[in-house]
Design a protein around this motif. Sequence first.
Motif, PDB file in Angstrom:
ATOM      1  N   ASP A  65       0.815  -1.162   0.105  1.00  0.00           N
ATOM      2  CA  ASP A  65       0.046   0.167  -0.117  1.00  0.00           C
ATOM      3  C   ASP A  65       1.148   1.315  -0.130  1.00  0.00           C
ATOM      4  O   ASP A  65       0.665   2.473  -0.594  1.00  0.00           O
ATOM      5  N   ARG A  94       1.787   6.952  -6.879  1.00  0.00           N
ATOM      6  CA  ARG A  94       1.098   8.103  -7.008  1.00  0.00           C
ATOM      7  C   ARG A  94       1.290   9.359  -6.471  1.00  0.00           C
ATOM      8  O   ARG A  94       0.754  10.449  -6.824  1.00  0.00           O
ATOM      9  N   GLU A 104       1.617  10.468  -3.751  1.00  0.00           N
ATOM     10  CA  GLU A 104       1.161  10.928  -2.364  1.00  0.00           C
ATOM     11  C   GLU A 104       2.245  11.412  -1.251  1.00  0.00           C
ATOM     12  O   GLU A 104       2.178  12.230  -0.431  1.00  0.00           O
ATOM     13  N   ALA A 135       1.322   4.253  -2.918  1.00  0.00           N
ATOM     14  CA  ALA A 135       1.169   5.651  -2.492  1.00  0.00           C
ATOM     15  C   ALA A 135       2.363   6.596  -2.896  1.00  0.00           C
ATOM     16  O   ALA A 135       2.435   7.523  -3.483  1.00  0.00           O
TER      17      ALA A 135
END
Length: 246
Positions: free
Chosen positions: A11, A18, A20, A15
């Motif tokens: 996860d 992406r 993030e 992230a």
Amino acid sequence: MAARHEEIADDLRRAIDREEYTIGSRLPSEAELAAHYDVSRGTVRQAIAALTAEGLIGSRQGARRVVLASRRSQSFAELRSFAQWARAMGREATGHVVAQEYRRATEEDAVHLQLRAGTPVLHVLRVRGLDGEPVLLERTVYADWIAPAVEVIEPDCPSVTQRLYDDTGLVLAYGEHVIDAVTAGAQDARLLGIRRTSPLLRIRRVTTTREGRPVEWSDDRYRSDAVTFSVHNSVDSNALARKTAK
């Protein structure tokens, strides 16, 4: 079924991909991550250890972890193929041949393609786009032995690399890329829809087969607002060579 720390690590990888968590930013603390995922801090440490081992984050005792890299680096196929790179980024690649003609190989062509000067080679000028917007000019010279297969490909083919593989079984296996900056001339500016003298990121590349036989050499020019390149290296691995400009 994956262990909980493996799920958390995956996860966090997504992230980071992406953005993030961008390169240079800090991850949440162990306590914050433990609360977010409803797990113990020990489980979080296992996930963090996996990302550290992969070189995605830096770890120092008593400090929050810093993002060092992203998995969104390109495979060789993506670096060679604009269309494959675009698909990997969730974008639609377009392409259009502006000009295509046989010319006699210059001394520069002969050196790059390991041919005799004067050998007929195929010059192709393509405009490549992302989601319909022009972002790249490819000026590619194809060796005489592969030129006939390239010549018959339709002008708007989104991936010449894939088409050559489908039609001939050709695998582009090795490449050398030289990156520098140039300004847009009149033709570049017109085809890319930018102002003359605008900055362009230029990549000159030579691509060969697994046996080392040159297939093509190209002068690719990207709009400076369309793409960036990053290199992830370490004390153990360094794929970047710095040279003086010629």
